[in-house]
Design an enzyme around this catalytic site. Structure first.
Site, PDB file in Angstrom:
ATOM      1  N   GLN A   1       0.858  -1.183   0.000  1.00  0.00           N
ATOM      2  CA  GLN A   1       0.000   0.000   0.000  1.00  0.00           C
ATOM      3  C   GLN A   1       0.898   1.237   0.000  1.00  0.00           C
ATOM      4  O   GLN A   1       1.648   1.470   0.945  1.00  0.00           O
ATOM      5  CB  GLN A   1      -0.925   0.044   1.217  1.00  0.00           C
ATOM      6  CG  GLN A   1      -1.922   1.197   1.121  1.00  0.00           C
ATOM      7  CD  GLN A   1      -2.698   1.441   2.393  1.00  0.00           C
ATOM      8  OE1 GLN A   1      -2.136   1.913   3.380  1.00  0.00           O
ATOM      9  NE2 GLN A   1      -3.978   1.123   2.388  1.00  0.00           N
TER      10      GLN A   1
ATOM     11  N   HIS B   1      -3.259   4.320  -1.701  1.00  0.00           N
ATOM     12  CA  HIS B   1      -4.112   4.741  -0.590  1.00  0.00           C
ATOM     13  C   HIS B   1      -4.704   6.110  -0.924  1.00  0.00           C
ATOM     14  O   HIS B   1      -4.100   7.147  -0.703  1.00  0.00           O
ATOM     15  CB  HIS B   1      -3.303   4.808   0.705  1.00  0.00           C
ATOM     16  CG  HIS B   1      -4.141   4.813   1.953  1.00  0.00           C
ATOM     17  ND1 HIS B   1      -5.492   5.119   1.956  1.00  0.00           N
ATOM     18  CD2 HIS B   1      -3.822   4.558   3.259  1.00  0.00           C
ATOM     19  CE1 HIS B   1      -5.954   5.052   3.189  1.00  0.00           C
ATOM     20  NE2 HIS B   1      -4.961   4.699   3.993  1.00  0.00           N
TER      21      HIS B   1
ATOM     22  N   HIS C   1      -9.435   7.923   3.511  1.00  0.00           N
ATOM     23  CA  HIS C   1      -9.259   8.244   4.933  1.00  0.00           C
ATOM     24  C   HIS C   1      -8.682   9.632   5.227  1.00  0.00           C
ATOM     25  O   HIS C   1      -8.124   9.860   6.290  1.00  0.00           O
ATOM     26  CB  HIS C   1      -8.402   7.174   5.622  1.00  0.00           C
ATOM     27  CG  HIS C   1      -9.008   5.808   5.567  1.00  0.00           C
ATOM     28  ND1 HIS C   1      -8.430   4.707   6.154  1.00  0.00           N
ATOM     29  CD2 HIS C   1     -10.152   5.355   4.989  1.00  0.00           C
ATOM     30  CE1 HIS C   1      -9.189   3.644   5.927  1.00  0.00           C
ATOM     31  NE2 HIS C   1     -10.241   4.016   5.221  1.00  0.00           N
TER      32      HIS C   1
ATOM     33  N   TYR D   1      -6.164  11.227   3.683  1.00  0.00           N
ATOM     34  CA  TYR D   1      -4.756  11.443   3.398  1.00  0.00           C
ATOM     35  C   TYR D   1      -4.613  12.243   2.099  1.00  0.00           C
ATOM     36  O   TYR D   1      -5.595  12.721   1.545  1.00  0.00           O
ATOM     37  CB  TYR D   1      -4.006  10.113   3.384  1.00  0.00           C
ATOM     38  CG  TYR D   1      -4.048   9.427   4.729  1.00  0.00           C
ATOM     39  CD1 TYR D   1      -3.531  10.054   5.861  1.00  0.00           C
ATOM     40  CD2 TYR D   1      -4.643   8.179   4.901  1.00  0.00           C
ATOM     41  CE1 TYR D   1      -3.591   9.451   7.117  1.00  0.00           C
ATOM     42  CE2 TYR D   1      -4.701   7.574   6.146  1.00  0.00           C
ATOM     43  CZ  TYR D   1      -4.183   8.213   7.250  1.00  0.00           C
ATOM     44  OH  TYR D   1      -4.259   7.619   8.486  1.00  0.00           O
TER      45      TYR D   1
ATOM     46  N   ARG E   1      -7.712   2.322  -3.117  1.00  0.00           N
ATOM     47  CA  ARG E   1      -8.586   2.447  -1.952  1.00  0.00           C
ATOM     48  C   ARG E   1      -9.145   3.862  -1.903  1.00  0.00           C
ATOM     49  O   ARG E   1      -8.419   4.838  -2.049  1.00  0.00           O
ATOM     50  CB  ARG E   1      -7.788   2.164  -0.671  1.00  0.00           C
ATOM     51  CG  ARG E   1      -8.673   1.926   0.550  1.00  0.00           C
ATOM     52  CD  ARG E   1      -7.854   1.554   1.773  1.00  0.00           C
ATOM     53  NE  ARG E   1      -8.592   0.631   2.612  1.00  0.00           N
ATOM     54  CZ  ARG E   1      -8.358   0.431   3.910  1.00  0.00           C
ATOM     55  NH1 ARG E   1      -7.400   1.113   4.523  1.00  0.00           N
ATOM     56  NH2 ARG E   1      -9.055  -0.443   4.592  1.00  0.00           N
TER      57      ARG E   1
ATOM     58  N   GLY F   1      -9.286  -6.925   9.256  1.00  0.00           N
ATOM     59  CA  GLY F   1      -8.203  -6.138   9.812  1.00  0.00           C
ATOM     60  C   GLY F   1      -7.719  -6.617  11.166  1.00  0.00           C
ATOM     61  O   GLY F   1      -6.910  -7.548  11.269  1.00  0.00           O
ATOM     62  N   ARG F   2      -8.227  -5.997  12.221  1.00  0.00           N
ATOM     63  CA  ARG F   2      -7.738  -6.287  13.561  1.00  0.00           C
ATOM     64  C   ARG F   2      -7.786  -7.765  13.938  1.00  0.00           C
ATOM     65  O   ARG F   2      -6.898  -8.242  14.655  1.00  0.00           O
ATOM     66  CB  ARG F   2      -8.507  -5.448  14.576  1.00  0.00           C
ATOM     67  CG  ARG F   2      -8.166  -3.966  14.483  1.00  0.00           C
ATOM     68  CD  ARG F   2      -9.004  -3.140  15.427  1.00  0.00           C
ATOM     69  NE  ARG F   2      -8.590  -1.735  15.423  1.00  0.00           N
ATOM     70  CZ  ARG F   2      -9.175  -0.780  16.128  1.00  0.00           C
ATOM     71  NH1 ARG F   2     -10.225  -1.079  16.895  1.00  0.00           N
ATOM     72  NH2 ARG F   2      -8.738   0.456  16.069  1.00  0.00           N
TER      73      ARG F   2
END
Length: 375
Positions: free
Chosen positions: A128, A201, A204, A206, A253, A343-344
């Site tokens: 990424q 990316h 979010h 960025y 993304r 994810g987590r």
């Protein structure tokens, strides 16, 4: 399609994660079906979502043997697609302590043992590539002020750094072209390091995303204006990366979610999604990764984000957003998504796929336990 993974009808029985309940008796589970995604022949439709871990050398951006083992374990477990943590494309792209880079020879070389280890385990891994833009501080960005479409500071503090975001420098046209070139070079560097491709990316809040939303982009040139014009930077980055490594190795993304403004949503989500998708098709993208914090959240006309995107997009789509196996399987069966990213749970459970197949319970993610260490 049925293979050996599907012979046990109750394969998911008792499996629970994120309060998602069990999948019950499923004779043919799409999560375990192989799929061709661009140039990648994935052994199943389970992906490891990109998650910032901050375990690189903070001075050099180089990763070490513990990162090799971190990704090797997930590949050995049978994950179909691994998307790495964000890897920055330049010193000014950095927004957290300890994030890795892919713009120096030393950094490129440090990733080669990672990709080799994953490939030895039969896995597929993509990098990424990341630039945080205004969501940074000059002490992190090589002593330089962060870059952004406009000189407007993000709200809040830098994660894991606990200092307020700096007011960024507004990028000149020369700056913009330089960063586009850095994305393309980072993609080439990733392939040189052995990655199977890249994820851009663009989500979010960025840098790429900052150009897309009105409260961070007040430009009056070709990179500002209505949403279609604000997408110009994203479009040019994607074009450059596709030219560098090919559309079959490029995943993008994108999101409505902004890290510094979690309550944000487009005024007209359907029109926004249509505008994004029109641009994706125009540049020749074939694979996208719509990102949300809550996959099930309805945003327009009874549809969640991914369902709304699917209304206009017929290419490959990765689903993500605190997914549990039951939701993922349902979305795969319906054709909303093609690959499900978790994810987590994969931080807390390096043997996630094994536990899923066997219907075993999962270790619950706990930031106090799992954040500081690689497991």
């Amino acid at each position: 399609m049925t293979n050996s993974n599907h012979k046990v009808a109750s394969i998911f029985e008792g499996t629970k994660i994120n309060d998602g309940g069990s999948l019950g008796s499923i004779e043919d589970t799409k999560l375990f079906d192989p799929i061709q995604v661009g140039s990648w022949s994935l052994r199943n439709r389970i992906a490891m979502a990109p998650m910032t871990r901050c375990f690189a050398n903070d001075e050099t951006g180089v990763v070490g043997s513990e990162v090799v083992e971190y990704y090797r374990k997930r590949a050995a477990d049978g994950i179909g697609l691994i998307i790495t943590e964000g890897i920055v494309i330049s010193p000014r792209a950095k927004g957290n302590p300890g994030v890795p880079g892919i713009y120096t020879k030393e950094q490129i070389g440090s990733w080669k043992p990672v990709t080799e280890a994953v490939h030895k385990e039969g896995g597929t891994i993509i990098a990424q590539i990341w630039h945080v833009g205004r969501m940074s501080h000059h002490e992190l960005a090589g002593g330089q002020m962060p870059q952004a479409p406009s000189a407007i500071a993000a709200k809040g503090d830098v994660p894991r750094f606990r200092k307020p975001y700096d007011t960024p420098e507004e990028m000149t046209l020369e700056d913009i072209q330089e960063v586009i070139n850095q994305y393309a070079q980072a993609a080439k560097n990733a392939v040189e390091a052995g990655f199977d491709g890249v994820e851009i990316h663009g989500a979010h809040g960025y840098l790429i995303d900052q150009f897309t939303y009105e409260f961070a982009n007040k430009r009056i040139d070709q990179y500002g204006g209505d949403l279609k014009k604000r997408l110009t930077f994203m479009k040019e980055v994607v074009q450059a990366v596709i030219e560098a490594v090919g559309a079959d190795k490029t995943l993008l993304r994108f999101s409505a979610f902004k890290g510094d403004n979690p309550a944000y949503m487009w005024d007209n989500p359907e029109e926004a999604v249509k505008t994004f998708v029109e641009m994706f098709k125009e540049v020749g993208l074939t694979m996208i990764h719509p990102s949300t914090m809550d996959y099930t959240r309805v945003i327009s006309d009874g549809k969640n984000f991914h369902q709304l995107v699917r209304k206009y997009w017929d290419g490959i789509m990765v689903g993500v957003g605190s997914l549990n196996p039951k939701e993922a399987e349902k979305s795969l069966q319906e054709g909303t998504i093609d690959v499900a990213a978790f994810g987590r749970p994969l931080i807390a459970n390096p043997d996630f796929v094994h536990r899923l197949k066997q219907g075993e319970s999962f270790v619950e993610y706990d930031a106090k336990v799992h954040l500081p260490t690689l497991v």
